[in-house]
Design a protein around this motif. Structure first.
Motif, mmCIF file in Angstrom:
data_model
loop_
_atom_site.group_PDB
_atom_site.id
_atom_site.type_symbol
_atom_site.label_atom_id
_atom_site.label_comp_id
_atom_site.label_asym_id
_atom_site.label_seq_id
_atom_site.Cartn_x
_atom_site.Cartn_y
_atom_site.Cartn_z
ATOM 1 N N ALA A 179 0.845 -1.200 0.000
ATOM 2 C CA ALA A 179 0.000 0.000 0.000
ATOM 3 C C ALA A 179 0.876 1.244 0.000
ATOM 4 O O ALA A 179 1.710 1.420 0.880
ATOM 5 C CB ALA A 179 -0.918 0.004 1.222
ATOM 6 N N GLU A 180 0.706 2.105 -1.008
ATOM 7 C CA GLU A 180 1.579 3.260 -1.152
ATOM 8 C C GLU A 180 1.168 4.425 -0.263
ATOM 9 O O GLU A 180 2.012 5.121 0.298
ATOM 10 C CB GLU A 180 1.612 3.711 -2.623
ATOM 11 N N GLN A 181 -0.131 4.666 -0.123
ATOM 12 C CA GLN A 181 -0.631 5.760 0.714
ATOM 13 C C GLN A 181 -1.783 5.259 1.572
ATOM 14 O O GLN A 181 -2.935 5.658 1.389
ATOM 15 C CB GLN A 181 -1.084 6.938 -0.154
ATOM 16 N N PRO A 182 -1.486 4.366 2.522
ATOM 17 C CA PRO A 182 -2.584 3.737 3.268
ATOM 18 C C PRO A 182 -3.444 4.726 4.040
ATOM 19 O O PRO A 182 -4.665 4.567 4.119
ATOM 20 C CB PRO A 182 -1.847 2.778 4.211
ATOM 21 N N MET A 183 -2.832 5.763 4.612
ATOM 22 C CA MET A 183 -3.607 6.705 5.422
ATOM 23 C C MET A 183 -4.545 7.546 4.571
ATOM 24 O O MET A 183 -5.563 8.035 5.068
ATOM 25 C CB MET A 183 -2.667 7.602 6.230
ATOM 26 N N GLN A 184 -4.220 7.724 3.292
ATOM 27 C CA GLN A 184 -5.090 8.484 2.400
ATOM 28 C C GLN A 184 -6.127 7.587 1.712
ATOM 29 O O GLN A 184 -7.267 8.013 1.460
ATOM 30 C CB GLN A 184 -4.256 9.190 1.324
ATOM 31 N N ASP A 185 -5.724 6.357 1.411
ATOM 32 C CA ASP A 185 -6.571 5.497 0.571
ATOM 33 C C ASP A 185 -7.427 4.510 1.355
ATOM 34 O O ASP A 185 -8.388 3.957 0.797
ATOM 35 C CB ASP A 185 -5.690 4.713 -0.410
ATOM 36 N N LEU A 186 -7.076 4.258 2.618
ATOM 37 C CA LEU A 186 -7.760 3.209 3.374
ATOM 38 C C LEU A 186 -8.266 3.752 4.712
ATOM 39 O O LEU A 186 -7.718 4.722 5.248
ATOM 40 C CB LEU A 186 -6.802 2.039 3.631
ATOM 41 N N PRO A 187 -9.283 3.105 5.306
ATOM 42 C CA PRO A 187 -9.796 3.560 6.600
ATOM 43 C C PRO A 187 -8.879 3.161 7.756
ATOM 44 O O PRO A 187 -8.079 2.230 7.644
ATOM 45 C CB PRO A 187 -11.149 2.854 6.711
ATOM 46 N N PHE A 188 -9.017 3.874 8.850
ATOM 47 C CA PHE A 188 -8.274 3.607 10.084
ATOM 48 C C PHE A 188 -9.003 2.520 10.868
ATOM 49 O O PHE A 188 -10.196 2.644 11.183
ATOM 50 C CB PHE A 188 -8.185 4.906 10.895
ATOM 51 N N LEU A 189 -8.302 1.445 11.185
ATOM 52 C CA LEU A 189 -8.859 0.346 11.977
ATOM 53 C C LEU A 189 -8.441 0.545 13.424
ATOM 54 O O LEU A 189 -7.263 0.446 13.761
ATOM 55 C CB LEU A 189 -8.358 -1.007 11.455
ATOM 56 N N ARG A 190 -9.428 0.825 14.292
ATOM 57 C CA ARG A 190 -9.145 1.150 15.682
ATOM 58 C C ARG A 190 -9.251 -0.073 16.586
ATOM 59 O O ARG A 190 -10.023 -0.998 16.328
ATOM 60 C CB ARG A 190 -10.148 2.182 16.206
ATOM 61 N N PHE A 216 -14.401 1.376 11.942
ATOM 62 C CA PHE A 216 -14.067 0.057 12.466
ATOM 63 C C PHE A 216 -13.508 0.182 13.877
ATOM 64 O O PHE A 216 -12.633 1.004 14.145
ATOM 65 C CB PHE A 216 -13.025 -0.628 11.576
ATOM 66 N N GLU A 217 -13.990 -0.657 14.775
ATOM 67 C CA GLU A 217 -13.500 -0.714 16.155
ATOM 68 C C GLU A 217 -13.412 -2.185 16.533
ATOM 69 O O GLU A 217 -14.429 -2.872 16.651
ATOM 70 C CB GLU A 217 -14.462 0.041 17.074
ATOM 71 N N ILE A 218 -12.201 -2.689 16.703
ATOM 72 C CA ILE A 218 -11.968 -4.136 16.821
ATOM 73 C C ILE A 218 -11.358 -4.461 18.182
ATOM 74 O O ILE A 218 -10.326 -3.894 18.559
ATOM 75 C CB ILE A 218 -11.034 -4.643 15.695
ATOM 76 N N GLY A 219 -11.969 -5.364 18.912
ATOM 77 C CA GLY A 219 -11.483 -5.726 20.241
ATOM 78 C C GLY A 219 -10.392 -6.773 20.240
ATOM 79 O O GLY A 219 -9.637 -6.883 21.199
ATOM 80 N N SER A 220 -10.298 -7.562 19.182
ATOM 81 C CA SER A 220 -9.297 -8.624 19.089
ATOM 82 C C SER A 220 -8.085 -8.118 18.315
ATOM 83 O O SER A 220 -8.208 -7.685 17.162
ATOM 84 C CB SER A 220 -9.880 -9.856 18.391
ATOM 85 N N HIS A 221 -6.909 -8.206 18.943
ATOM 86 C CA HIS A 221 -5.695 -7.740 18.268
ATOM 87 C C HIS A 221 -5.428 -8.535 17.002
ATOM 88 O O HIS A 221 -5.127 -7.956 15.944
ATOM 89 C CB HIS A 221 -4.497 -7.858 19.217
ATOM 90 N N LEU A 222 -5.527 -9.861 17.068
ATOM 91 C CA LEU A 222 -5.227 -10.675 15.894
ATOM 92 C C LEU A 222 -6.246 -10.456 14.785
ATOM 93 O O LEU A 222 -5.898 -10.485 13.597
ATOM 94 C CB LEU A 222 -5.154 -12.151 16.280
#
Length: 313
Positions: A179-190, A216-222
């Motif tokens: 991914a070349e510009q992940p912060m611009q092209d993709l959502p933040f996974l919290r 996205f808000e994810i409780g499992s690290h894996l």
């Protein structure tokens, strides 16, 4: 029989040179003079009959033979450090009971080793080891359900406890491979908001006046790392979290945090009414295990973390 000229000191020097690419830094790490570092490397290369580094480049770069030998060297040094920890196990036979909790970041590597080392030493004691989140560990310690806990520090002033700092674990950005510009092209996974790591990340972003869409808000690290590896978004984690997600490394890339360096501190925390040497001895054992089982392998994969990811002396 080990071949003549192949010494432990030579392996330590080679590993330090491979990690830093600098004779001066390797000398500082090993406590040798720069001429001695160079001599140790020459002796090792002579014993092996091949060049391990490209001597014509600065910073030094490993040859193909050097890259292959480095993996073996790290494995040997890691096993020696673990052996040192096993020999240094204290006698806990005087304890009638010991209960300790750890965050799940260490389930892959440190927790199994620590459990066996402590169990071997607790010859006549009742022993309990559990895995919980950092916030749950604080609660269990306060309720006196645990004698000690290995947890991320909340940053708050803790009353009635003693802290033994173990490791500095910097925050990093993880993105899908390629991914070349992940912060611009993709959502933040919290991480899930109720987790301490999420509060630390969100607090830093707020201080940097950075906002991202809340999808996205994810409780499992894996699960979070799996989603990044599938290209569904990018996330902020730490080297400990990245190393724990080894099964997804083929689809992940780790990068320095692009919004200022910040780190969490992992500590052993115990109630202040525990006055003997046991917490300090357990903390020292955990530090040795962390260095060999987590920090050294992480720095081998992500050498740009040198000086940021470290056991706290």
């Amino acid at each position: 029989m080990v071949m003549k000229g192949l010494t432990l000191r030579g392996l330590e020097v080679f590993e330090a040179l491979a990690r830093t690419g600098s004779v001066a830094q390797a000398a500082e790490i090993t406590g040798l003079s720069q001429p001695s570092v160079s001599q140790q490397l020459r002796n090792l290369e002579k014993a092996l009959g091949t060049d391990l580094v490209d001597h014509g480049r600065r910073p030094m770069r490993l040859t193909q033979a050097g890259r292959s030998f480095l993996a073996r060297t790290q494995a040997v040094l890691g096993e020696l450090q673990v052996a040192q920890s096993e020999l240094a196990v204290m006698d806990l036979g005087h304890l009638t009971t010991l209960s300790i909790g750890l965050i799940d970041d260490f389930d892959n590597d440190l927790t199994p080793r620590l459990a066996t080392l402590l169990a071997d030493s607790l010859t006549r004691s009742k022993f309990k080891l559990i895995t919980l989140s950092s916030l749950d560990l604080f609660e269990a310690l306060e309720a006196q359900r645990l004698h000690m806990a290995v947890s991320a520090h909340s940053g708050e002033v803790l009353e009635g406890v003693i802290e033994y700092p173990l490791v500095q674990d910097p925050f990093i950005l993880v993105a899908p491979k390629g991914a070349e510009q992940p912060m611009q092209d993709l959502p933040f996974l919290r991480y899930a908001r109720e987790q301490l790591i999420s509060r630390q990340i969100e607090g830093h972003l707020a201080r940097q006046q950075m906002e991202f869409e809340e999808r996205f808000e994810i409780g499992s690290h894996l699960a979070l790392m799996a989603m990044v590896a599938r290209g569904l978004g990018w996330a902020i984690t730490t080297p400990l979290g990245y190393m724990r997600a080894a099964r997804f490394h083929d689809g992940l890339e780790a990068h320095p945090a692009p919004f200022g360096e910040f780190a969490r501190r992992i500590s052993l925390i115990t109630r202040s009414d525990w006055s003997d040497q046991v917490p300090q001895e357990v903390a020292d054992m955990i530090k040795r295990l962390m260095q060999s089982q987590i920090v050294d392998p992480a720095l081998a994969q992500l050498p740009w973390l040198d000086g940021q990811l470290k056991v706290i002396s």
